[in-house]
Design a protein around this motif. Sequence first.
Motif, PDB file in Angstrom:
ATOM      1  N   LEU A 270       1.063  -1.530  -0.395  1.00  0.00           N
ATOM      2  CA  LEU A 270       0.233  -0.083  -0.334  1.00  0.00           C
ATOM      3  C   LEU A 270       1.026   1.311   0.013  1.00  0.00           C
ATOM      4  O   LEU A 270       0.436   1.975  -0.486  1.00  0.00           O
ATOM      5  CB  LEU A 270      -0.779   0.194   1.155  1.00  0.00           C
ATOM      6  N   ASP A 271       1.345   1.067   0.490  1.00  0.00           N
ATOM      7  CA  ASP A 271       3.189   2.433   0.840  1.00  0.00           C
ATOM      8  C   ASP A 271       3.469   2.429  -0.678  1.00  0.00           C
ATOM      9  O   ASP A 271       3.593   3.571  -1.073  1.00  0.00           O
ATOM     10  CB  ASP A 271       4.400   2.266   1.713  1.00  0.00           C
ATOM     11  N   ASP A 286      -6.995  -2.426  -5.708  1.00  0.00           N
ATOM     12  CA  ASP A 286      -5.681  -2.700  -5.222  1.00  0.00           C
ATOM     13  C   ASP A 286      -5.796  -2.659  -3.412  1.00  0.00           C
ATOM     14  O   ASP A 286      -4.997  -3.187  -2.639  1.00  0.00           O
ATOM     15  CB  ASP A 286      -4.266  -2.074  -5.766  1.00  0.00           C
ATOM     16  N   ILE A 287      -6.406  -1.523  -3.264  1.00  0.00           N
ATOM     17  CA  ILE A 287      -6.359  -1.177  -1.728  1.00  0.00           C
ATOM     18  C   ILE A 287      -7.046  -1.304  -1.300  1.00  0.00           C
ATOM     19  O   ILE A 287      -6.545  -2.296   0.321  1.00  0.00           O
ATOM     20  CB  ILE A 287      -5.874   0.686  -1.352  1.00  0.00           C
ATOM     21  N   LEU A 288      -8.049  -1.733  -1.769  1.00  0.00           N
ATOM     22  CA  LEU A 288     -10.042  -2.710  -1.118  1.00  0.00           C
ATOM     23  C   LEU A 288      -9.154  -3.557  -0.474  1.00  0.00           C
ATOM     24  O   LEU A 288      -9.634  -4.097   0.093  1.00  0.00           O
ATOM     25  CB  LEU A 288     -10.727  -2.553  -1.847  1.00  0.00           C
ATOM     26  N   ARG A 289      -8.104  -4.290  -1.838  1.00  0.00           N
ATOM     27  CA  ARG A 289      -8.030  -6.310  -1.748  1.00  0.00           C
ATOM     28  C   ARG A 289      -7.489  -5.974  -0.432  1.00  0.00           C
ATOM     29  O   ARG A 289      -6.804  -7.039   0.371  1.00  0.00           O
ATOM     30  CB  ARG A 289      -8.073  -6.521  -2.501  1.00  0.00           C
ATOM     31  N   ALA A 290      -6.304  -5.085  -0.442  1.00  0.00           N
ATOM     32  CA  ALA A 290      -5.527  -5.128   0.915  1.00  0.00           C
ATOM     33  C   ALA A 290      -5.841  -4.707   2.170  1.00  0.00           C
ATOM     34  O   ALA A 290      -4.752  -4.803   3.066  1.00  0.00           O
ATOM     35  CB  ALA A 290      -4.395  -3.878   0.174  1.00  0.00           C
ATOM     36  N   VAL A 291      -7.458  -4.209   2.278  1.00  0.00           N
ATOM     37  CA  VAL A 291      -7.897  -3.920   3.779  1.00  0.00           C
ATOM     38  C   VAL A 291      -9.300  -5.139   4.389  1.00  0.00           C
ATOM     39  O   VAL A 291      -8.682  -5.124   5.066  1.00  0.00           O
ATOM     40  CB  VAL A 291      -8.728  -2.632   3.437  1.00  0.00           C
ATOM     41  N   VAL A 292      -9.353  -5.718   3.439  1.00  0.00           N
ATOM     42  CA  VAL A 292     -10.551  -6.959   3.037  1.00  0.00           C
ATOM     43  C   VAL A 292      -9.988  -7.696   3.844  1.00  0.00           C
ATOM     44  O   VAL A 292      -8.757  -8.344   3.402  1.00  0.00           O
ATOM     45  CB  VAL A 292     -11.927  -6.580   2.598  1.00  0.00           C
ATOM     46  N   ASP A 293     -10.983  -8.991   4.291  1.00  0.00           N
ATOM     47  CA  ASP A 293     -10.519 -10.566   4.500  1.00  0.00           C
ATOM     48  C   ASP A 293     -10.085 -10.918   3.283  1.00  0.00           C
ATOM     49  O   ASP A 293     -11.014 -11.101   2.213  1.00  0.00           O
ATOM     50  CB  ASP A 293     -11.433 -10.882   4.935  1.00  0.00           C
ATOM     51  N   ASP A 294      -9.095 -11.668   3.038  1.00  0.00           N
ATOM     52  CA  ASP A 294      -8.660 -11.924   2.003  1.00  0.00           C
ATOM     53  C   ASP A 294      -8.521 -11.762   0.279  1.00  0.00           C
ATOM     54  O   ASP A 294      -8.270 -12.747  -0.354  1.00  0.00           O
ATOM     55  CB  ASP A 294     -10.336 -13.727   1.927  1.00  0.00           C
ATOM     56  N   GLY A 295      -8.979 -10.473   0.505  1.00  0.00           N
ATOM     57  CA  GLY A 295      -9.155  -9.965  -0.866  1.00  0.00           C
ATOM     58  C   GLY A 295      -9.685  -9.553  -1.504  1.00  0.00           C
ATOM     59  O   GLY A 295      -9.793  -9.734  -2.519  1.00  0.00           O
ATOM     60  N   ALA A 422      -6.642   9.386   7.515  1.00  0.00           N
ATOM     61  CA  ALA A 422      -5.676  10.187   6.258  1.00  0.00           C
ATOM     62  C   ALA A 422      -4.887   9.436   5.760  1.00  0.00           C
ATOM     63  O   ALA A 422      -3.938   9.568   6.851  1.00  0.00           O
ATOM     64  CB  ALA A 422      -6.288  11.538   6.345  1.00  0.00           C
ATOM     65  N   TRP A 423      -4.755   9.319   4.635  1.00  0.00           N
ATOM     66  CA  TRP A 423      -2.687   9.263   4.423  1.00  0.00           C
ATOM     67  C   TRP A 423      -1.988   9.891   3.963  1.00  0.00           C
ATOM     68  O   TRP A 423      -2.399  11.341   4.187  1.00  0.00           O
ATOM     69  CB  TRP A 423      -2.985   8.266   3.093  1.00  0.00           C
ATOM     70  N   PRO A 424      -0.793   9.934   4.003  1.00  0.00           N
ATOM     71  CA  PRO A 424      -0.141  11.405   3.950  1.00  0.00           C
ATOM     72  C   PRO A 424       0.328  11.428   2.771  1.00  0.00           C
ATOM     73  O   PRO A 424      -0.134  13.603   2.465  1.00  0.00           O
ATOM     74  CB  PRO A 424       1.019  10.429   3.957  1.00  0.00           C
ATOM     75  N   THR A 425      -0.462  10.854   1.842  1.00  0.00           N
ATOM     76  CA  THR A 425      -0.613  11.602   0.264  1.00  0.00           C
ATOM     77  C   THR A 425      -2.251  12.546   0.296  1.00  0.00           C
ATOM     78  O   THR A 425      -2.200  12.848  -0.900  1.00  0.00           O
ATOM     79  CB  THR A 425      -1.000  10.102  -0.528  1.00  0.00           C
ATOM     80  N   ALA A 483       0.337   5.640   8.277  1.00  0.00           N
ATOM     81  CA  ALA A 483       0.895   4.767   7.130  1.00  0.00           C
ATOM     82  C   ALA A 483       0.031   4.507   5.848  1.00  0.00           C
ATOM     83  O   ALA A 483      -1.019   3.480   7.007  1.00  0.00           O
ATOM     84  CB  ALA A 483       2.345   4.747   7.105  1.00  0.00           C
ATOM     85  N   PRO A 484       0.167   4.270   4.989  1.00  0.00           N
ATOM     86  CA  PRO A 484      -0.940   3.158   4.435  1.00  0.00           C
ATOM     87  C   PRO A 484      -1.151   2.242   4.661  1.00  0.00           C
ATOM     88  O   PRO A 484      -1.838   1.489   4.891  1.00  0.00           O
ATOM     89  CB  PRO A 484      -0.125   3.401   3.106  1.00  0.00           C
ATOM     90  N   ARG A 485       0.423   1.458   4.429  1.00  0.00           N
ATOM     91  CA  ARG A 485       0.633  -0.088   5.908  1.00  0.00           C
ATOM     92  C   ARG A 485      -0.405  -0.170   6.671  1.00  0.00           C
ATOM     93  O   ARG A 485      -0.363  -1.001   6.959  1.00  0.00           O
ATOM     94  CB  ARG A 485       1.486   0.114   5.867  1.00  0.00           C
TER      95      ARG A 485
END
Length: 515
Positions: A270-271, A286-295, A422-425, A483-485
């Motif tokens: 995510l970073d 790509d962001i959503l799949r890195a947050v929810v269960d099993d993507g 919020a992310w730093p971006t 941080a995004p991660r």
Amino acid sequence: MTTEVTSSTDRTGDRIADLERRRALAVAPGGPRRRGEFGAREQIERLVDAGSFTETGQFVRARHAGDGARRPYGDGVVTGHATVDGRPVCVFAQDSTVFGGSMGEAFGEKTVALMDLALKTGCPVIGLNDSGGARIQEGVASLALYAELVRRNVQASGVIPQISVVLGPCAGGAAYSPAITDFTVMVDGASHMFVTGPDVIETVTGERTTAEDLGGARTSNSVNGNAHFLATDEEDALDTVRDLLSYLPPNNLERPPEYAPGAVPSGEPLDEVVPDRLGQAYDMRDILRAVVDDGELLEVQELFAPNIVCALARVEGRSVAVVANQPLHAAGVLDIDASEKAARFVRFCDAFGIPLLTFADVPGYLSGVRQERGGIIRRGAKLLYAYAEATVPKVTVVVRKAYGGGYAVMGSKHLGADVNLAWPTARIAVMGAEGAVGVLHRRELAASADPEALRARLVAAYEDTHGKPYLAAERGYVDAVIAPRETRAEVCRALRALHGKRAPMPQRRHGNIPL
């Protein structure tokens, strides 16, 4: 003289034989199947748990209309209750082999009775639609039952989940019942849903079209937004229903089912997801799949208004509703279609207690003559209304742009969000730096000997002040810059804290959403 005596055993045997004969007649198809992979009962059996279906109204017959036609049992619709993954459901399937699946009085009464049962028992209702519309021979009685069915749809709205599966034609008045239900699944190349058929349109207006172009599955999923899921075949459509039900509660008084937490995606990538260049696109999924269960995401209306993503997912085994701008399409801008798509999804999830997880990267509402004339103010306000009305837990992550009205509507604190990250971006401002500098420093730029160098300095200064999330954080509009991660961990903490949220609303009949 010998008198023959008939024993009670013989009489019982005759009655059982008569029962079995009638049962065989009731389950026999009305004629050859003209379309579709499975018959009405086969469709139900493939949808529900094996052996769980209990039929209702099996021996109901159609009313005689004086036309001499045979009146089969069931009257063209199979109704009953069953379980899907062990959870109760009510289900009906229209049988196109009996009077073309058209709705007559008895047909309608059976369907209405099933809807009443679903409401009384608090379980989802699933309709498998394959109908020629109102039964002409029965006149106003058929029309009356369509209205009765719609009234039940409205009574059930927000109380029990309602899912429509269109497996063949669904025309005229028959199309309005699925339109009121929560989700509609259509089969590519087989399903059609429209008010007026192409032959009538050509007769009345002279316009030539086809059923597929007018209201086929792809048109309904991608152009007019009447459908929510596009299935490749009947089996895929039924699989979609089972998958959808796994995210939903049985009714508005119970919570969605909980499962063992799924695999935790790695947060490291995510970073690097958001490009350094502000105007460069990336895939929000790509962001959503890195947050929810099993993507895993079950996208709703994936082909319609792709500039916004609406999906059901799970976080730590619990259902969540994801709403996210999609920079891959029109930079994630909010237009009429995106606003209405997201508003309806938000309202459904709020009605059934599914928390809202919002990811914002939005340049604002789309401007232009077509949007203004199409009602972007009135129709865009639906999304504002939906978020402000929602009382479920609301967690928002600002990923990149959050400009103007887009900032306000996409799950801001000011509309009642509970936790905002919020992310730093993130860039939270009235508008982008280029536009802001052009408005604020127009005269200075016009008088400058080197306007481009001055513009670059002013843009850098504006971004340093307004183009970062810290000003919003200082005011409490953002709870944390992360941080995004760290996103999944922070989202999990927020949803855990909000699990028991209570938010009573003022007593009223209902609000007046800008329809």
